[in-house]
Design a protein around this motif. Structure first.
Motif, short mmCIF file in Angstrom:
data_model
loop_
_atom_site.label_atom_id
_atom_site.label_comp_id
_atom_site.label_asym_id
_atom_site.label_seq_id
_atom_site.Cartn_x
_atom_site.Cartn_y
_atom_site.Cartn_z
N LEU A 1 3.42 2.04 3.07
CA LEU A 1 4.13 3.28 3.36
C LEU A 1 3.25 4.12 4.26
CD1 LEU A 1 6.11 5.59 3.23
CD2 LEU A 1 5.31 6.11 0.92
N ALA A 2 3.60 4.19 5.54
CA ALA A 2 2.89 5.07 6.47
C ALA A 2 3.43 6.47 6.25
CB ALA A 2 3.13 4.61 7.91
N ASP A 3 2.71 7.24 5.48
CA ASP A 3 3.24 8.50 4.96
C ASP A 3 2.96 9.68 5.89
OD1 ASP A 3 4.24 10.56 3.51
OD2 ASP A 3 3.05 10.19 1.70
N GLY A 4 3.93 9.98 6.73
CA GLY A 4 3.85 11.17 7.58
C GLY A 4 4.79 12.25 7.11
N SER A 5 5.21 12.18 5.85
CA SER A 5 6.21 13.11 5.33
C SER A 5 5.73 14.55 5.33
CB SER A 5 6.63 12.70 3.91
OG SER A 5 5.51 12.72 3.03
N HIS A 6 4.42 14.75 5.29
CA HIS A 6 3.85 16.11 5.28
C HIS A 6 3.70 16.67 6.69
CE1 HIS A 6 0.68 13.23 5.98
NE2 HIS A 6 -0.10 14.19 6.44
N LEU A 7 4.00 15.85 7.70
CA LEU A 7 3.85 16.26 9.09
C LEU A 7 5.16 16.81 9.64
CD1 LEU A 7 1.92 13.10 10.34
CD2 LEU A 7 0.92 15.30 9.66
N MET B 1 -6.92 2.54 7.05
CA MET B 1 -6.77 1.94 5.73
C MET B 1 -5.59 0.98 5.71
SD MET B 1 -6.25 3.64 1.93
CE MET B 1 -7.97 4.18 1.78
N ILE B 2 -4.50 1.34 6.37
CA ILE B 2 -3.33 0.46 6.42
C ILE B 2 -3.72 -0.88 7.04
CG2 ILE B 2 -1.08 0.10 7.52
CD1 ILE B 2 -0.56 3.10 7.16
N LEU C 1 0.86 -1.19 0.00
CA LEU C 1 0.00 0.00 0.00
C LEU C 1 0.89 1.23 0.00
CD1 LEU C 1 -2.74 1.47 0.29
CD2 LEU C 1 -2.51 1.19 2.77
N ASP C 2 0.74 2.07 -1.00
CA ASP C 2 1.65 3.20 -1.20
C ASP C 2 1.07 4.50 -0.62
OD1 ASP C 2 4.04 4.25 -2.17
OD2 ASP C 2 3.16 4.80 -4.11
N HIS C 3 1.93 5.32 -0.02
CA HIS C 3 1.59 6.68 0.42
C HIS C 3 0.26 6.77 1.16
CE1 HIS C 3 4.89 8.94 -1.27
NE2 HIS C 3 4.78 8.26 -2.40
N CYS C 4 0.17 6.18 2.33
CA CYS C 4 -1.06 6.22 3.09
C CYS C 4 -0.81 6.78 4.49
CB CYS C 4 -1.67 4.83 3.20
SG CYS C 4 -3.29 4.82 4.01
N ALA C 5 -1.57 7.79 4.86
CA ALA C 5 -1.45 8.39 6.19
C ALA C 5 -2.58 7.94 7.11
CB ALA C 5 -1.46 9.92 6.08
#
Length: 287
Positions: free
Chosen positions: A100-106, A87-88, A79-83
């Protein structure tokens, strides 16, 4: 056969190569990716984006997992780019082996907190969490980040982040961008080398469409073990459909050879498979 993402990526890292990770949106695109992998006898990762999961739901995810199970090469489903932790977990329950647990925007602290929760969640499913530190400019599945807002991964921060979260794989921002660029963006290989010296987990390079063979293989030599490709493959598939439409015209005659649904899909699958094959040869360091 369905494989463990971390095992595939770790083995690639040990061998000094990388695993190609390709986004899929349908069973036909999945078929194109798997046909390329089986033809080259190479492992591969099928990736599902958040928009795809929201659109296709459980049937799409489970169909992707079944396709991986029946493949003749090792295939992981990611699963790609998921915050969204919900859903994960849902995708893990449907058979995905990583996300990908995407917290890059945080903020750094918020990214750490999200990633730690995701790692704890993954452990109960024997799954793997990829994290992202720094974030990329460009467009991915309709979401655009302006270049001025993009942030490069800081090597010292990467060490602290991995230690604090327990993430098993780390996606880095070294000048790479989401989406296709006609001229490859300049990558900060010195930064990549410094990151690799600070962390002892596989590194991931997103946005490989348009980077070129030399850049990709240099990144692999510096510790990248998973290469994400989306735009080039998706564009090849859509371009084949557009070309078919121009040739057939606005009103297909399904009684005629070459004008039915399966004819269209065969052409689109072949076009996407060709692009996947080229990228897989690059990441496997084939001549």
């Amino acid at each position: 056969m369905l494989a463990n993402t971390l095992e595939l990526v770790s083995e690639a890292r040990r061998r000094g190569v990388a695993v190609g990770a390709f986004n899929t949106y349908s069973i036909e695109l999945t078929q194109a990716i798997l046909q390329a992998a089986e033809h080259l006898n190479q492992p591969v990762i099928l990736q599902l984006g958040v928009a795809s999961v929201k659109t296709g739901g459980e049937p799409l995810v489970r169909a992707t997992v079944v396709a991986a199970q029946r493949a003749h090469v090792p295939v992981a489903v990611h699963l790609d780019h998921c915050a969204d932790l919900g859903m994960i977990e849902q995708c893990f329950s449907w058979g995905c082996s990583s996300a990908l647990a995407d917290g890059s925007h945080l903020s750094f602290a918020e990214n750490v907190a999200l990633t730690r929760q995701a790692v704890a969640l993954a452990s109960s499913y024997h799954a793997t969490i990829e994290a992202e530190l720094g974030y990329l400019a460009g467009t991915e599945d309709g979401v655009t980040v302006e270049a001025v807002k993009a942030s490069l991964t800081q090597p010292e921060q990467a060490r602290a982040f991995v230690a604090a979260t327990g993430a098993s794989m780390l996606a880095v921002a070294i000048g790479n961008v989401h989406g296709f660029t006609p001229n490859p963006p300049p990558l900060d290989f010195e930064r990549l080398s410094q990151i690799a010296s600070q962390v002892d987990i596989p590194l991931i390079l997103h946005g490989a469409s348009g980077l070129g063979k030399e850049n990709v293989q240099r990144a692999i030599s510096l510790g990248v073990a998973k290469i994400n490709v989306n735009t080039e493959v998706r564009t090849a598939f859509l371009s084949a459909i557009a070309t078919w439409g121009l040739r057939v015209g606005p009103t297909p005659d399904v009684r005629r050879s070459g004008q039915d649904w399966l004819d269209l899909m065969r052409e689109a699958i072949a076009a996407a498979q060709m692009v996947v094959t080229e990228h897989m040869q690059t990441v496997a360091m084939m001549p």
